[in-house]
Design a protein around this motif. Sequence first.
Motif, PDB file in Angstrom:
ATOM      1  N   HIS A 136      68.058  31.173   6.690  1.00 46.31           N
ATOM      2  CA  HIS A 136      67.166  30.051   6.434  1.00 46.31           C
ATOM      3  C   HIS A 136      67.872  28.856   5.795  1.00 46.31           C
ATOM      4  CE1 HIS A 136      63.945  33.023   7.119  1.00 46.31           C
ATOM      5  NE2 HIS A 136      63.216  31.975   7.413  1.00 46.31           N
ATOM      6  N   TYR A 137      69.069  29.076   5.269  1.00 44.09           N
ATOM      7  CA  TYR A 137      69.765  27.978   4.591  1.00 44.09           C
ATOM      8  C   TYR A 137      70.954  27.432   5.378  1.00 44.09           C
ATOM      9  CZ  TYR A 137      67.053  28.025   0.323  1.00 44.09           C
ATOM     10  OH  TYR A 137      66.020  27.904  -0.585  1.00 44.09           O
ATOM     11  N   PHE A 138      71.184  27.967   6.585  1.00 47.58           N
ATOM     12  CA  PHE A 138      72.264  27.467   7.427  1.00 47.58           C
ATOM     13  C   PHE A 138      71.730  27.221   8.835  1.00 47.58           C
ATOM     14  CE2 PHE A 138      74.437  29.555   3.992  1.00 47.58           C
ATOM     15  CZ  PHE A 138      75.549  28.762   3.766  1.00 47.58           C
ATOM     16  N   ASN A 139      72.262  26.186   9.479  1.00 48.01           N
ATOM     17  CA  ASN A 139      71.816  25.932  10.841  1.00 48.01           C
ATOM     18  C   ASN A 139      72.381  26.978  11.788  1.00 48.01           C
ATOM     19  OD1 ASN A 139      74.406  25.150  11.976  1.00 48.01           O
ATOM     20  ND2 ASN A 139      74.192  23.174  10.954  1.00 48.01           N
ATOM     21  N   VAL A 140      71.918  26.936  13.031  1.00 48.20           N
ATOM     22  CA  VAL A 140      72.225  28.002  13.976  1.00 48.20           C
ATOM     23  C   VAL A 140      73.722  28.153  14.216  1.00 48.20           C
ATOM     24  CG1 VAL A 140      71.970  26.523  16.021  1.00 48.20           C
ATOM     25  CG2 VAL A 140      71.587  28.995  16.217  1.00 48.20           C
ATOM     26  N   ARG A 141      74.480  27.042  14.195  1.00 49.22           N
ATOM     27  CA  ARG A 141      75.917  27.126  14.421  1.00 49.22           C
ATOM     28  C   ARG A 141      76.649  27.712  13.217  1.00 49.22           C
ATOM     29  NH1 ARG A 141      77.176  21.225  17.276  1.00 49.22           N
ATOM     30  NH2 ARG A 141      75.892  21.557  19.140  1.00 49.22           N
ATOM     31  N   VAL A 344      71.502  38.947  15.709  1.00 51.72           N
ATOM     32  CA  VAL A 344      70.099  39.140  15.307  1.00 51.72           C
ATOM     33  C   VAL A 344      69.448  37.790  15.031  1.00 51.72           C
ATOM     34  CG1 VAL A 344      68.577  40.070  13.515  1.00 51.72           C
ATOM     35  CG2 VAL A 344      70.463  41.443  14.370  1.00 51.72           C
ATOM     36  N   ALA A 345      70.154  36.926  14.300  1.00 49.31           N
ATOM     37  CA  ALA A 345      69.607  35.609  13.977  1.00 49.31           C
ATOM     38  C   ALA A 345      69.332  34.799  15.245  1.00 49.31           C
ATOM     39  CB  ALA A 345      70.568  34.847  13.069  1.00 49.31           C
ATOM     40  N   GLU A 346      70.184  34.936  16.261  1.00 48.82           N
ATOM     41  CA  GLU A 346      70.014  34.166  17.486  1.00 48.82           C
ATOM     42  C   GLU A 346      68.883  34.693  18.350  1.00 48.82           C
ATOM     43  OE1 GLU A 346      73.540  33.265  19.679  1.00 48.82           O
ATOM     44  OE2 GLU A 346      74.783  33.197  17.886  1.00 48.82           O
ATOM     45  N   LEU A 347      68.578  35.996  18.249  1.00 45.96           N
ATOM     46  CA  LEU A 347      67.541  36.593  19.078  1.00 45.96           C
ATOM     47  C   LEU A 347      66.187  36.677  18.378  1.00 45.96           C
ATOM     48  CD1 LEU A 347      69.500  39.526  20.780  1.00 45.96           C
ATOM     49  CD2 LEU A 347      68.649  37.438  21.864  1.00 45.96           C
ATOM     50  N   ALA A 348      66.130  36.299  17.098  1.00 48.99           N
ATOM     51  CA  ALA A 348      64.864  36.360  16.367  1.00 48.99           C
ATOM     52  C   ALA A 348      63.897  35.280  16.872  1.00 48.99           C
ATOM     53  CB  ALA A 348      65.103  36.176  14.876  1.00 48.99           C
ATOM     54  N   LYS A 349      62.606  35.598  16.844  1.00 46.50           N
ATOM     55  CA  LYS A 349      61.594  34.595  17.177  1.00 46.50           C
ATOM     56  C   LYS A 349      61.521  33.570  16.059  1.00 46.50           C
ATOM     57  CE  LYS A 349      57.743  35.802  19.072  1.00 46.50           C
ATOM     58  NZ  LYS A 349      56.431  36.425  19.337  1.00 46.50           N
ATOM     59  N   PRO A 350      61.085  32.356  16.364  1.00 46.16           N
ATOM     60  CA  PRO A 350      60.964  31.326  15.325  1.00 46.16           C
ATOM     61  C   PRO A 350      60.105  31.800  14.151  1.00 46.16           C
ATOM     62  CG  PRO A 350      60.714  30.353  17.487  1.00 46.16           C
ATOM     63  CD  PRO A 350      60.743  31.836  17.696  1.00 46.16           C
ATOM     64  N   GLY A 351      60.627  31.670  12.946  1.00 39.04           N
ATOM     65  CA  GLY A 351      59.894  32.047  11.750  1.00 39.04           C
ATOM     66  C   GLY A 351      59.838  33.534  11.482  1.00 39.04           C
ATOM     67  N   GLN A 352      60.560  34.358  12.275  1.00 41.04           N
ATOM     68  CA  GLN A 352      60.498  35.809  12.138  1.00 41.04           C
ATOM     69  C   GLN A 352      61.860  36.402  11.762  1.00 41.04           C
ATOM     70  OE1 GLN A 352      57.679  37.718  12.431  1.00 41.04           O
ATOM     71  NE2 GLN A 352      56.597  35.772  12.547  1.00 41.04           N
ATOM     72  N   GLN A 353      62.681  35.631  11.037  1.00 41.36           N
ATOM     73  CA  GLN A 353      64.017  36.095  10.695  1.00 41.36           C
ATOM     74  C   GLN A 353      63.999  37.390   9.881  1.00 41.36           C
ATOM     75  OE1 GLN A 353      65.587  34.137  12.957  1.00 41.36           O
ATOM     76  NE2 GLN A 353      67.270  34.008  11.525  1.00 41.36           N
TER      77      GLN A 353
END
Length: 410
Positions: A136-141, A344-353
């Motif tokens: 939640h504190y880092f962008n996707v990259r 896992v972070a890349e395959l999670a649904k939005p808001g469901q980390q």
Amino acid sequence: MTTVKDSQPEQALPLAASGRKVLGAASLAHLYHDGATDMHYLLFAVWQQQFGLSMMQIGLLKTLFSGSLAVWQIPAGELGKSFGERRLLIAGTLLLSAALFLYGFSSGIVELMALIIVGGMGASVQHPLASSYISHYFNVRQTRLALSTYNFFGDVGKCLIPSAISGLLLFIAWGSSVRAIAVLGILVAVGLLFLLPKTVAGQPGATPAPAPGGESAAYATSPRVPEAKRRFAFTSLCVIGSLDNATRAGTLTFLPFLLAAKGATPADIGFALTTIFIGGACGKLVCGALAPRLGILRTVAASEVLTAGLIIALLFTPLTASYLLLVPLGIALNGTSSILYGTVAELAKPGQQTRAFSIFYTISLGCGALMPIVYGAIGDRIGIVPALNIVALMLIGVLPLLLPLRVISK
């Protein structure tokens, strides 16, 4: 209308500072929790002598801790939403420390088993909640590299804490040694109290701004990936994590017995485990950094094949030569998890980390909890060498499971 270019300078600096602080806190928690967890591999050898345990019984002790840790992954994620992830992470650290402190006061194996279950319960909160904080504190990259750093410090703990126990055992009893580690856990909990923000970015009550550098990983799932393919890929990822975790648990549980059969002393075994953990710490960073460049599929496939080959090689090498294989084994054995956690972070649904991490850890750690007792039963029946051959060959099943992950591989 304010442009993105105009708005970024106002947010980048404080959010970057918050991200570094969160990563530091999560890494501190990982260092202690993973170090205290893998400390058990040394304690198993002590308890085997004290209580006269078989390999299957040692596997049962490992299963009790890992099983408790796995079962509470999803409840920990859900409770974190209700009571606060910061509060629960601190409470779990204190619960693990309390269980460790009481280990040495156990008068029998039954009391010890009960405390092992409590310790696993305390350790269960760390992976899903700390991983969620980071995502939640880092962008996707940045998330994959941040998680690799977080995992690196977990392996630093696996080096430091078992090494500290090994050194303390030369001077004081195992119960006093473990209590010293428990005191360290209390200090870690105090550190988390000051380092972790009270709210998690992207959750209700938190600052709605994105992580530094762009979109938060909590909202980064690509809409171009169909939901059915995303689900299939996530399921495949969980199975890969299960096989990887089962191999790691089986190898580390029974490697001391293999080395002892070759003539290793308890001090030699402690040195060997520390060497593997040092390799694992390097592997977390190496594999996490290589995955974006070489591709997720290639990196995972290479690390798993290398792991299987090195385990088999250990079975047929003399003791002195075995030590030369331990660092590369640690790199391959532990490095894969950095790739899997980031995926896992890349395959999670939005808001469901948090939920995605909890599900992944429940499944993968659950398999890692079950397999040591299975491998132990096999080892008691057919011997440690054939059992470890089976452990190694199980990894070959990972290769076809990588294909669904092409939806997120670059």
